[in-house]
Design a protein around this motif. Structure first.
Motif, PDB file in Angstrom:
ATOM      1  N   ARG A 135      -5.741  -3.376   4.563  1.00 23.31           N
ATOM      2  CA  ARG A 135      -6.386  -4.277   5.517  1.00 23.31           C
ATOM      3  C   ARG A 135      -5.383  -4.748   6.566  1.00 23.31           C
ATOM      4  O   ARG A 135      -5.689  -4.827   7.760  1.00 23.31           O
ATOM      5  CB  ARG A 135      -6.986  -5.472   4.775  1.00 23.31           C
ATOM      6  CG  ARG A 135      -7.803  -6.407   5.669  1.00 23.31           C
ATOM      7  CD  ARG A 135      -8.378  -7.559   4.861  1.00 23.31           C
ATOM      8  NE  ARG A 135      -9.188  -7.086   3.740  1.00 23.31           N
ATOM      9  CZ  ARG A 135      -9.671  -7.889   2.799  1.00 23.31           C
ATOM     10  NH1 ARG A 135      -9.411  -9.196   2.842  1.00 23.31           N
ATOM     11  NH2 ARG A 135     -10.412  -7.400   1.819  1.00 23.31           N
ATOM     12  N   CYS A 142      -1.002  -5.148  -4.106  1.00 25.39           N
ATOM     13  CA  CYS A 142      -2.451  -5.117  -3.900  1.00 25.39           C
ATOM     14  C   CYS A 142      -2.719  -4.155  -2.754  1.00 25.39           C
ATOM     15  O   CYS A 142      -2.602  -4.525  -1.577  1.00 25.39           O
ATOM     16  CB  CYS A 142      -2.992  -6.509  -3.578  1.00 25.39           C
ATOM     17  SG  CYS A 142      -4.775  -6.533  -3.244  1.00 25.39           S
ATOM     18  N   GLU A 199      -5.395  -2.792  -1.542  1.00 25.69           N
ATOM     19  CA  GLU A 199      -6.495  -3.120  -0.633  1.00 25.69           C
ATOM     20  C   GLU A 199      -6.031  -4.084   0.458  1.00 25.69           C
ATOM     21  O   GLU A 199      -6.363  -3.929   1.635  1.00 25.69           O
ATOM     22  CB  GLU A 199      -7.658  -3.728  -1.414  1.00 25.69           C
ATOM     23  CG  GLU A 199      -8.871  -4.060  -0.543  1.00 25.69           C
ATOM     24  CD  GLU A 199     -10.016  -4.677  -1.333  1.00 25.69           C
ATOM     25  OE1 GLU A 199     -11.025  -5.028  -0.708  1.00 25.69           O
ATOM     26  OE2 GLU A 199      -9.890  -4.796  -2.569  1.00 25.69           O
ATOM     27  N   TRP A 200      -5.267  -5.083   0.061  1.00 26.28           N
ATOM     28  CA  TRP A 200      -4.722  -6.043   1.027  1.00 26.28           C
ATOM     29  C   TRP A 200      -3.794  -5.333   2.011  1.00 26.28           C
ATOM     30  O   TRP A 200      -3.843  -5.568   3.226  1.00 26.28           O
ATOM     31  CB  TRP A 200      -3.981  -7.156   0.309  1.00 26.28           C
ATOM     32  CG  TRP A 200      -3.175  -8.044   1.202  1.00 26.28           C
ATOM     33  CD1 TRP A 200      -1.824  -8.134   1.279  1.00 26.28           C
ATOM     34  CD2 TRP A 200      -3.681  -8.996   2.148  1.00 26.28           C
ATOM     35  NE1 TRP A 200      -1.437  -9.069   2.206  1.00 26.28           N
ATOM     36  CE2 TRP A 200      -2.567  -9.609   2.764  1.00 26.28           C
ATOM     37  CE3 TRP A 200      -4.967  -9.372   2.537  1.00 26.28           C
ATOM     38  CZ2 TRP A 200      -2.693 -10.579   3.752  1.00 26.28           C
ATOM     39  CZ3 TRP A 200      -5.099 -10.350   3.527  1.00 26.28           C
ATOM     40  CH2 TRP A 200      -3.973 -10.932   4.115  1.00 26.28           C
ATOM     41  N   ALA A 206       0.803  -1.227   0.000  1.00 25.53           N
ATOM     42  CA  ALA A 206       0.000   0.000   0.000  1.00 25.53           C
ATOM     43  C   ALA A 206       0.837   1.278   0.000  1.00 25.53           C
ATOM     44  O   ALA A 206       0.275   2.368   0.105  1.00 25.53           O
ATOM     45  CB  ALA A 206      -0.941   0.000   1.206  1.00 25.53           C
TER      46      ALA A 206
END
Length: 206
Positions: free
Chosen positions: A136, A130, A132-133, A117
């Motif tokens: 999270r 990724c 989004e991962w 991120a």
């Protein structure tokens, strides 16, 4: 005995702290790996560690041990000094449990956030991101910090009243959080106090 690593990286730091706790730093040769240049992905390095990550331990017989937990376990058993992994079956199980919680919930979660991120180590290293991962996992890291604060409300160290590899892993995870700009809330007073206490240990403070 040789250790292939990058000084200052989180997992190599865990191994270096463990060695210092055992008074064995001067018994190991450290060999730097050019991660930014992709050396860890070369055929020569993969022959030592197919995981293509640091650290990697090379023993006197030429064999190799990868995975940070395996390396620190070997260090703890090979060198004299207070055990970092526990002495009784119950102690060993508790240390292992807390170490995995600190590793998966904090250090690895911060790592996922940093590498997925954020720009991380740059486009040549950070492939298949990724976001989004990563975001999270940032939440997972924050939740784990709060959990560890609760544990430290009732214990001097993460696995009880003795310093262990669980503390080393969590300390490295918080250092990575600083680097990745994942905030450690001041409200987690037990975690903040524990961190200051651990930072003052000779193995870390020097």
């Amino acid at each position: 005995m040789k250790i292939y690593d990058v000084e200052g990286f989180p997992n190599p730091a865990r191994v270096r702290i463990a060695l210092a706790e055992k008074g064995a730093t001067d018994q190991v040769e450290f060999i730097p790996v050019d991660v930014m240049g992709g050396e860890h992905r070369s055929d020569a390095f993969r022959a030592k560690n197919p995981d293509a990550v640091v650290p990697c331990l090379e023993l006197e017989d030429g064999s190799h041990i990868a995975q940070c937990n395996a390396i620190t376990e070997y260090i703890d058993g090979h060198f004299e000094g207070a055990s970092l992994t526990g002495e009784t079956p119950k102690e060993r199980a508790r240390v292992s449990m807390m170490n995995l919680r600190a590793e998966n919930g904090l250090l690895n979660a911060v790592s996922a956030y940093f590498h997925h991120a954020t720009p991380g180590l740059g486009p040549d290293i950070e492939t298949n991101q990724c976001a989004e991962w990563g975001m999270r996992q940032k939440d997972v890291a924050s939740q784990t910090m709060a959990y560890l604060d609760g544990v430290l409300a009732e214990n001097e160290f993460l696995a009880g009243d003795r310093f262990s590899i669980a503390d080393i892993t969590a300390f490295a995870g918080l250092a990575f959080a600083d680097f990745a700009k994942v905030d450690i809330p001041d409200s987690l007073s037990n975690l903040v106090a524990w961190r200051s206490k651990v930072a003052a240990r000779p193995s870390i403070a020097g």
